[in-house]
Scaffold this motif. Structure first.
Motif, PDB file in Angstrom:
ATOM      1  N   GLU A   1      28.038  22.743  92.074  1.00 45.55           N
ATOM      2  CA  GLU A   1      26.923  23.641  91.765  1.00 45.55           C
ATOM      3  C   GLU A   1      26.840  24.710  92.829  1.00 45.55           C
ATOM      4  O   GLU A   1      27.143  24.472  93.995  1.00 45.55           O
ATOM      5  CB  GLU A   1      25.607  22.859  91.775  1.00 45.55           C
ATOM      6  CG  GLU A   1      25.331  22.107  90.503  1.00 45.55           C
ATOM      7  CD  GLU A   1      24.011  21.360  90.600  1.00 45.55           C
ATOM      8  OE1 GLU A   1      23.060  21.909  91.207  1.00 45.55           O
ATOM      9  OE2 GLU A   1      23.963  20.229  90.106  1.00 45.55           O
TER      10      GLU A   1
ATOM     11  N   ASP B   1      24.514  28.364  94.234  1.00 38.70           N
ATOM     12  CA  ASP B   1      23.470  29.385  94.118  1.00 38.70           C
ATOM     13  C   ASP B   1      24.118  30.761  94.005  1.00 38.70           C
ATOM     14  O   ASP B   1      23.640  31.636  93.307  1.00 38.70           O
ATOM     15  CB  ASP B   1      22.556  29.352  95.350  1.00 38.70           C
ATOM     16  CG  ASP B   1      21.866  28.009  95.513  1.00 38.70           C
ATOM     17  OD1 ASP B   1      21.415  27.455  94.494  1.00 38.70           O
ATOM     18  OD2 ASP B   1      21.811  27.511  96.653  1.00 38.70           O
TER      19      ASP B   1
ATOM     20  N   HIS C   1      25.551  27.831  86.690  1.00 39.79           N
ATOM     21  CA  HIS C   1      25.863  27.888  88.122  1.00 39.79           C
ATOM     22  C   HIS C   1      26.787  26.736  88.536  1.00 39.79           C
ATOM     23  O   HIS C   1      26.517  26.048  89.530  1.00 39.79           O
ATOM     24  CB  HIS C   1      24.583  27.868  88.958  1.00 39.79           C
ATOM     25  CG  HIS C   1      23.784  29.137  88.848  1.00 39.79           C
ATOM     26  ND1 HIS C   1      23.057  29.641  89.880  1.00 39.79           N
ATOM     27  CD2 HIS C   1      23.624  30.012  87.837  1.00 39.79           C
ATOM     28  CE1 HIS C   1      22.451  30.758  89.507  1.00 39.79           C
ATOM     29  NE2 HIS C   1      22.795  31.002  88.252  1.00 39.79           N
ATOM     30  N   THR C   2      27.853  26.531  87.771  1.00 40.88           N
ATOM     31  CA  THR C   2      28.803  25.475  88.128  1.00 40.88           C
ATOM     32  C   THR C   2      30.244  25.963  88.060  1.00 40.88           C
ATOM     33  O   THR C   2      30.579  26.851  87.273  1.00 40.88           O
ATOM     34  CB  THR C   2      28.686  24.243  87.203  1.00 40.88           C
ATOM     35  OG1 THR C   2      28.938  24.662  85.847  1.00 40.88           O
ATOM     36  CG2 THR C   2      27.331  23.585  87.298  1.00 40.88           C
TER      37      THR C   2
ATOM     38  N   GLY D   1      24.567  22.982  95.685  1.00 42.72           N
ATOM     39  CA  GLY D   1      24.109  24.359  95.805  1.00 42.72           C
ATOM     40  C   GLY D   1      24.788  25.110  96.913  1.00 42.72           C
ATOM     41  O   GLY D   1      25.891  24.768  97.312  1.00 42.72           O
TER      42      GLY D   1
END
Lengths: 397, 63
Positions: free
Chosen positions: A97, A99, A86-87, A2
């Motif tokens: 990954e 955010d 979200h990758t 993230g």
């Protein structure tokens, strides 16, 4: 994992990361760069780094303390992305990954499909390109430069300094004509000619000739054949957007962003910066454009980092008009050209002081008034011009 | 408290971008090509850093 992933390890990626921290974002930041180097300064590549040799440590940008904990994944290119998931996927198969995503993947030199051997055909974009070209440029080397823009002209000046025989082939009527106009372009061409550069303007290269390893000559659209040891192609750029395919984005000319540098997608918080960001500028006509000037990654990166920090923190980003002063400079031989504003969109160009063969000031106007200025060896005189341009009324578009 | 600004004379080439950005902090001259004010108040730190960011030679340190 993230956090924020920044795709692009150049100046725009660095400034966006710094701005995320300055804006209070405390999560993880990972910067992915396809080159093996930390962010470095490219303008010297066609000038002192090409004439004197590339010392990457001298070219690296100083990084603000806030980004000391950033993870740099260098020498690793992003090849695909799935914004909904979200990758970002890297060439080695790794998947990151995120955010929030910063698109800072920039541009690469445009290559033209021209028949003949590809050996001996080069571009000048990276430190590695400059290092290789430096090793090939010696007194008497026949250097053919395709394109008469700033990179082509700066490279020509440096090649002459190294004692190379230099010819510039370009379809344009004068060098640097699109940003500067015909009159100043002609003056700068005469300076290059006085330094021994041969121009073949209004023509293209139709074919390369030689062995499969190396070019030996080029033939032009008017039938002229020129000897060539190396060819340097400086005919514009294309955006590095392929890794964003399949996400429903308009990738026709970089990434369209709003005044906050946000990309219009419902899939994820995404911002774009630098050469790749087609952004509005309310100081001028407000029409979104990509501006490939050195100061724009800093200006757009600062705004984009603040925007992404706000989006990830759950607050509304500042969407007030974006007002940054495009700025460029160019050193060729002993003269220095500097510009502010948007001279390339002017419809009236006036040499107001001096003449284009020497120190001069050139003003660029459109229906709204002064929109750009170029000075040759007149740095001090540009101070009030920049102030005048900064005080332009904001576009309402 | 004041902001300490250093210009590396081995790097500065007098582009003047810092002066354009903050002409009350950085002054164009001949030798050296650019001087920084010795007395810059803390509330101007952001302006000084913006000027350092746009130095083409990255010659300016703001502490």
């Amino acid at each position: 994992m993230g956090g924020v992933v920044v795709v692009g390890g150049g100046l725009g990626g660095l400034r966006a990361a710094e701005s995320l921290r300055a804006s209070g974002y405390a999560g993880a930041i990972t910067v992915v760069g396809d080159e093996p180097h930390l962010p470095y300064n490219r303008p010297p590549l066609s000038k002192e780094a090409l004439s004197g040799g590339v010392e990457i440590d001298r070219l690296l940008f100083r990084r603000k303390a806030g980004v000391d904990d950033v993870a740099w994944l260098l020498g690793r290119a992003a090849v695909a992305s799935d914004l909904a998931a979200h990758t970002v996927t890297l060439a080695d198969g790794a998947s990151l990954e995120f955010d929030g995503l910063v698109i800072a993947s920039g541009i690469r030199p445009r290559r033209l499909p021209i028949p003949g051997p590809s050996g001996g055909r080069h571009v000048l974009r990276t430190a590695d390109d400059a290092g290789y070209l430096r090793s090939r440029m010696a007194p008497g080397t026949h250097v053919i430069i395709m394109g008469a823009g700033f990179i082509g002209c700066e490279t020509a000046a440096t090649a002459r300094k190294l004692g190379c025989e230099v010819a510039i082939v370009a379809i344009d009527p004068e060098p640097m004509v699109r940003p500067l106009g015909t009159e100043l372009g002609a003056g700068l061409r005469r300076r290059h000619e006085a330094h021994g550069v041969h121009f073949h303007l209004g023509h293209t290269i139709d074919a390369f000739h030689g062995t499969s390893y190396d070019v030996e000559s080029v033939s032009l659209s008017d039938g002229t054949e020129l000897p060539a040891s190396i060819v340097i192609e400086a005919v514009g750029s294309v955006t590095n957007v392929e890794w964003l395919d399949g996400n429903g984005l308009d990738l026709s000319d970089g990434l369209l962003v709003d005044s906050a540098m946000q990309v219009d997608t419902p899939l994820a918080p995404v911002v774009a910066v630098g050469d790749i960001a087609r952004h509005p500028n309310a100081l001028f006509d407000g029409i979104p454009r990509r501006i490939e000037h050195w100061n724009m990654p800093t200006e757009t990166g600062r705004r984009a980092g603040a925007t992404l920090a706000a989006l990830l923190g759950g607050s509304e980003p500042d969407r007030s008009p974006f007002t940054a002063m495009p700025s460029f400079w160019s050193d060729q031989y002993s003269y220095r050209l500097q510009s502010f504003g948007m001279p390339g969109i002017a419809d009236r160009i006036v040499v107001v002081d001096g003449d284009p063969d020497g120190p001069c000031i050139v003003e660029y106007h459109d229906a709204t008034g002064l929109i750009g200025v170029v000075g040759v060896d007149r740095t001090q005189d540009l101070v009030p011009y920049r102030k005048q341009l900064m005080s332009r009324g904001l576009a309402t578009r | 408290m004041t902001v300490r600004i250093t210009i590396d004379p081995g790097k500065c080439q007098g582009y003047g971008q810092c002066c354009f950005e903050a002409d009350d902090i950085f002054l164009l001259g001949d030798e050296p090509p650019v001087r920084a004010s010795a007395d810059v108040a803390e509330d101007r730190r952001a302006d000084a850093e913006r000027a350092a960011d746009v130095c083409p030679m990255q010659a300016i340190t703001v502490e």
